[in-house]
Design a protein around this motif. Structure first.
Motif, PDB file in Angstrom:
ATOM      1  N   ASP A  69       0.800  -1.219   0.000  1.00 41.82           N
ATOM      2  CA  ASP A  69       0.000   0.000   0.000  1.00 41.82           C
ATOM      3  C   ASP A  69       0.837   1.275   0.000  1.00 41.82           C
ATOM      4  OD1 ASP A  69      -2.448  -1.405   0.073  1.00 41.82           O
ATOM      5  OD2 ASP A  69      -2.243  -1.687   2.235  1.00 41.82           O
TER       6      ASP A  69
ATOM      7  N   ALA B 186       0.084   4.359  -2.342  1.00 39.48           N
ATOM      8  CA  ALA B 186      -1.126   3.994  -3.090  1.00 39.48           C
ATOM      9  C   ALA B 186      -1.959   5.228  -3.421  1.00 39.48           C
ATOM     10  CB  ALA B 186      -1.947   2.986  -2.286  1.00 39.48           C
ATOM     11  N   GLU B 187      -2.045   6.167  -2.483  1.00 39.73           N
ATOM     12  CA  GLU B 187      -2.823   7.385  -2.720  1.00 39.73           C
ATOM     13  C   GLU B 187      -2.259   8.186  -3.891  1.00 39.73           C
ATOM     14  OE1 GLU B 187      -3.942  11.548  -0.385  1.00 39.73           O
ATOM     15  OE2 GLU B 187      -3.214   9.815   0.735  1.00 39.73           O
TER      16      GLU B 187
ATOM     17  N   ALA C 112      -2.933   6.571  -7.249  1.00 38.20           N
ATOM     18  CA  ALA C 112      -4.338   6.583  -7.667  1.00 38.20           C
ATOM     19  C   ALA C 112      -4.626   7.719  -8.640  1.00 38.20           C
ATOM     20  CB  ALA C 112      -5.245   6.706  -6.436  1.00 38.20           C
ATOM     21  N   GLY C 113      -3.828   8.778  -8.575  1.00 39.06           N
ATOM     22  CA  GLY C 113      -4.112   9.916  -9.441  1.00 39.06           C
ATOM     23  C   GLY C 113      -2.988  10.315 -10.371  1.00 39.06           C
TER      24      GLY C 113
ATOM     25  N   ARG D  54       4.817  -4.501  -5.827  1.00 36.77           N
ATOM     26  CA  ARG D  54       3.793  -3.966  -6.740  1.00 36.77           C
ATOM     27  C   ARG D  54       4.161  -4.282  -8.183  1.00 36.77           C
ATOM     28  NH1 ARG D  54       0.384   0.043  -4.549  1.00 36.77           N
ATOM     29  NH2 ARG D  54      -0.601  -0.156  -6.583  1.00 36.77           N
TER      30      ARG D  54
END
Length: 233
Positions: free
Chosen positions: A154, A157-158, A161-162, A179
């Motif tokens: 994780d 991860a934020e 996401a974008g 990953r």
């Protein structure tokens, strides 16, 4: 011409790297690298002397010294910092300190097609599942400041996401194993810190007169250095 050059030192990794730029136009005049483990203390001064001689210059031609500020190898950073401070003190010239991670990101961004399409995440191995990492835009703007990260599936991860993230440096392989199929992530192999990038950013700091105090400068180790007392026999 006296005091027309910037000497850059990069000793944060096993590679001992130096570069020489002309201050007036930023031209790279020469660079030298030695890829030998634990060679910094015995070879750094020799590399500097040889590079100056090979480019037809002397130490008195230096206008400033730029040093890779860390994070990275404690011993390597200490050696580079001591050499830079010694030169600056002896020649009465300023010292500039360049973030190792920012220089690494600059190094990759300037060699990437459509650089604005990515966020750049240099990762330096900090042993076990930990890395020193930061996040930058192509223009060098800091998105996430340098920090020690414990890697897991994780991590970041934020941000992924974008955005599309580009990972590189000695710690990136550990994250790729966690990953392997991340759609927003790409990984570059073989990217190591270079004094050329330190010099490019060092020139900007020099022109802005963002200098370090030569007497009190210490590298940015990021984490405390722990030492142990040898056990009595």
């Amino acid at each position: 011409m006296a005091q027309s050059l910037l000497l850059s030192l990069e000793t944060s990794s096993p590679i001992c790297s130096i570069a020489l730029h002309r201050v007036a136009d930023g031209a790279l005049l020469g660079q030298s690298e030695l890829r030998l483990e634990k060679s910094h203390s015995s070879h750094l001064t020799v590399l500097i002397e040889q590079l100056l001689a090979n480019t037809g210059h002397r130490a008195v031609d230096l206008a400033a010294v730029a040093v890779s500020d860390g994070p990275g190898s404690y011993t390597g950073l200490r050696i580079g910092g001591a050499a830079a401070k010694g030169l600056c003190f002896a020649l009465d010239i300023p010292l500039v300190a360049v973030s190792t991670l920012q220089a690494l990101a600059h190094q990759v961004a300037t060699a990437t097609a459509r650089p604005e399409a990515w966020l750049y995440c240099p990762m330096l191995d900090a042993r076990r599942q930990e890395v020193y990492a930061a996040l930058y835009r192509a223009d060098g703007q800091e998105v996430l400041p340098p920090a020690p990260l414990i890697l897991d599936a994780d991590t970041l991860a934020e941000q992924m996401a974008g955005h599309s993230l580009l990972f590189f440096g000695s710690g990136a392989a550990k994250f790729r194993a966690l990953r392997p199929e991340a759609a927003a992530a790409a990984f570059l192999d073989g990217v190591m810190p270079s004094a050329v990038a330190v010099g490019a950013l060092g020139l900007e700091l020099f022109r802005k007169e963002q200098f370090q105090d030569v007497a009190y400068y210490e590298p940015f180790y990021l984490k405390e250095v722990y030492t142990t007392t040898p056990k009595a026999k």
